[in-house]
Design an enzyme around this catalytic site. Structure first.
Site, mmCIF file in Angstrom:
data_model
loop_
_atom_site.group_PDB
_atom_site.id
_atom_site.type_symbol
_atom_site.label_atom_id
_atom_site.label_comp_id
_atom_site.label_asym_id
_atom_site.label_seq_id
_atom_site.Cartn_x
_atom_site.Cartn_y
_atom_site.Cartn_z
ATOM 1 N N TYR A 161 8.541 -24.321 -8.610
ATOM 2 C CA TYR A 161 8.967 -22.826 -8.568
ATOM 3 C C TYR A 161 9.566 -22.543 -7.216
ATOM 4 C CZ TYR A 161 7.726 -17.742 -8.381
ATOM 5 O OH TYR A 161 7.647 -16.404 -8.411
ATOM 6 N N LYS A 165 13.349 -20.462 -7.491
ATOM 7 C CA LYS A 165 13.570 -19.281 -6.418
ATOM 8 C C LYS A 165 14.457 -19.615 -5.211
ATOM 9 C CE LYS A 165 10.873 -16.387 -8.831
ATOM 10 N NZ LYS A 165 11.631 -15.564 -9.629
HETATM 11 N N1 LIG Z 1 3.753 -11.337 -9.378
HETATM 12 C C1 LIG Z 1 3.873 -11.381 -8.259
HETATM 13 O O1 LIG Z 1 2.908 -12.010 -7.516
HETATM 14 C C2 LIG Z 1 5.157 -12.542 -7.755
HETATM 15 C C3 LIG Z 1 5.630 -12.767 -6.376
HETATM 16 C C4 LIG Z 1 6.649 -13.188 -6.095
HETATM 17 C C5 LIG Z 1 7.729 -13.257 -7.220
HETATM 18 N N2 LIG Z 1 7.667 -12.915 -8.395
HETATM 19 C C6 LIG Z 1 8.584 -12.994 -9.388
HETATM 20 O O2 LIG Z 1 8.984 -11.215 -9.610
HETATM 21 C C7 LIG Z 1 9.386 -11.255 -11.081
HETATM 22 C C8 LIG Z 1 8.744 -10.596 -11.783
HETATM 23 O O3 LIG Z 1 7.260 -10.973 -11.846
HETATM 24 P P1 LIG Z 1 6.159 -10.357 -12.753
HETATM 25 O O4 LIG Z 1 4.828 -10.720 -11.947
HETATM 26 O O5 LIG Z 1 6.386 -9.046 -12.909
HETATM 27 O O6 LIG Z 1 6.114 -11.148 -13.914
HETATM 28 P P2 LIG Z 1 5.444 -11.084 -15.251
HETATM 29 O O7 LIG Z 1 4.970 -12.465 -15.557
HETATM 30 O O8 LIG Z 1 4.136 -9.973 -15.273
HETATM 31 O O9 LIG Z 1 6.347 -10.516 -16.257
HETATM 32 C C9 LIG Z 1 7.661 -11.297 -16.462
HETATM 33 C C10 LIG Z 1 8.132 -10.815 -17.889
HETATM 34 O O10 LIG Z 1 9.175 -11.743 -18.089
HETATM 35 C C11 LIG Z 1 9.237 -12.132 -19.317
HETATM 36 N N3 LIG Z 1 10.033 -13.367 -19.430
HETATM 37 C C12 LIG Z 1 9.562 -14.729 -18.985
HETATM 38 N N4 LIG Z 1 10.504 -15.575 -19.313
HETATM 39 C C13 LIG Z 1 11.552 -14.927 -19.797
HETATM 40 C C14 LIG Z 1 12.747 -15.495 -20.155
HETATM 41 N N5 LIG Z 1 12.904 -16.907 -20.211
HETATM 42 N N6 LIG Z 1 13.652 -14.794 -20.756
HETATM 43 C C15 LIG Z 1 13.495 -13.352 -20.703
HETATM 44 N N7 LIG Z 1 12.375 -12.657 -20.539
HETATM 45 C C16 LIG Z 1 11.117 -13.698 -19.872
HETATM 46 C C17 LIG Z 1 7.988 -12.254 -19.647
HETATM 47 O O11 LIG Z 1 7.811 -12.350 -21.205
HETATM 48 C C18 LIG Z 1 7.263 -11.186 -19.017
HETATM 49 O O12 LIG Z 1 7.225 -9.844 -19.990
HETATM 50 C C19 LIG Z 1 9.554 -12.757 -11.412
HETATM 51 O O13 LIG Z 1 10.849 -13.377 -11.201
HETATM 52 C C20 LIG Z 1 8.604 -13.337 -10.526
HETATM 53 O O14 LIG Z 1 8.718 -14.894 -10.252
HETATM 54 C C21 LIG Z 1 6.419 -12.228 -8.934
#
Ligand SMILES: NC(=O)c1ccc[n+]([C@@H]2O[C@H](COP(=O)([O-])OP(=O)(O)OC[C@H]3O[C@@H](n4cnc5c(N)ncnc54)[C@H](O)[C@@H]3O)[C@@H](O)[C@H]2O)c1
Length: 249
Positions: A161, A165
């Site tokens: 991951y 990223k």
């Molecule tokens: N949640 C955290 O603590 C956190 C921390 C650091 C970074 N991030 C990053 O922030 C972003 C959002 O995170 P989140 O927690 O809201 O995610 P989440 O998993 O709650 O929501 C992600 C959404 O993206 C959709 N998705 C997944 N793969 C997809 C694809 N291939 N094509 C289109 N849609 C797709 C899913 O269906 C989901 O609705 C992500 O890039 C994640 O890596 C999150």
């Protein structure tokens, strides 16, 4: 300041969580927003909520890891809303849902492709599809949601991951510099742990956040509004740490 009237934005993975918050905030500032997700019901629900708040939004389903689907989905958005001015590459995850942290020495090559596909190739596919039009029109904003895991090493079993990223962070710098004279900016927001993530590991991490809490979608959305705005024209090629003070620069 920071008005987005007349702009068209695409937010990937916006059916829930951070992306949904970004989509709502861009729409509240006046942008017409395409709410992308893999899941139609989620995308429709967020688009309907935005419309219910007097915003303009349409759902669009495609998988950011599938280049042909991205091209077709973006063509659909542009036919309905107009050319995309703002792309927020938010879709991302550990490559499988839910995320399965695994120490690298116990991982298999088959575990690596998923996180790199969605977190790096997804960004390449969407950026490549919109960048030419942005350059032709002399305006564009590309914003990628990355993670602290792409910046620093963690003892959490999320190496692949982090590779996805971190790869996107490197890519975004090149995207920014190649297009810096053409009215297009490209910036990355490296976010820390969100309140939506919950497990014993993340609960322990949350206690170590200097400001004393995890992030909320509105924290990320506010920075996206700024980066999408006309006022952010001189901000490009940056990786912004938005994490309550965890990573310092
Ligand atoms: N949640 C955290 O603590 C956190 C921390 C650091 C970074 N991030 C990053 O922030 C972003 C959002 O995170 P989140 O927690 O809201 O995610 P989440 O998993 O709650 O929501 C992600 C959404 O993206 C959709 N998705 C997944 N793969 C997809 C694809 N291939 N094509 C289109 N849609 C797709 C899913 O269906 C989901 O609705 C992500 O890039 C994640 O890596 C999150």
């Amino acid at each position: 300041m920071f008005g987005l009237d007349g702009r068209v934005a695409l937010v990937t993975g916006a059916g829930q969580g951070v992306g949904a918050g970004i989509a709502a905030a861009l729409a509240a500032r006046g942008a017409a927003v395409a709410v992308n997700d893999l899941d139609l019901d989620r995308a429709e629900a967020i688009a309907a909520a935005i419309a219910g708040a007097d915003g303009r939004a349409v759902p669009v389903v495609f998988d950011v890891t599938d280049h042909d689907a991205v091209v077709a989905g973006i063509a659909e958005v542009e036919a309905e809303l107009g050319a995309i001015d703002v792309l927020v590459n938010n879709a991302g995850n550990g490559g499988a849902e839910p995320m399965h942290p695994t120490p690298f020495r116990e991982s298999e090559p088959s575990d690596w492709r998923g996180p790199i596909d969605v977190n790096l190739y997804g960004v390449l596919h969407c950026s490549r599809t919109v960048i030419g039009g942005m350059c032709d029109r002399g305006f564009g904003r590309v914003i990628t949601i990355s993670s602290g895991a792409g910046l620093v090493g963690l003892r959490l079993g999320v190496a692949a991951y982090g590779a996805g990223k971190g790869g996107a962070i490197g890519f975004m710098r090149h995207l920014a510099i190649e297009h810096a004279r053409l009215g297009v900016t490209a910036n990355t927001i490296a976010i820390g742990l969100m309140e939506t993530a919950s497990s014993e590991v993340t609960a322990a991490l949350a206690r170590s956040v200097p400001v004393g809490r995890c992030g909320r979608p509105t924290d990320v959305a506010a920075l996206c509004v700024y980066l999408a705005s006309d006022e952010a024209a001189w901000m490009t090629a940056q990786t912004l740490h938005l994490d309550g003070g965890v990573v310092q620069s």
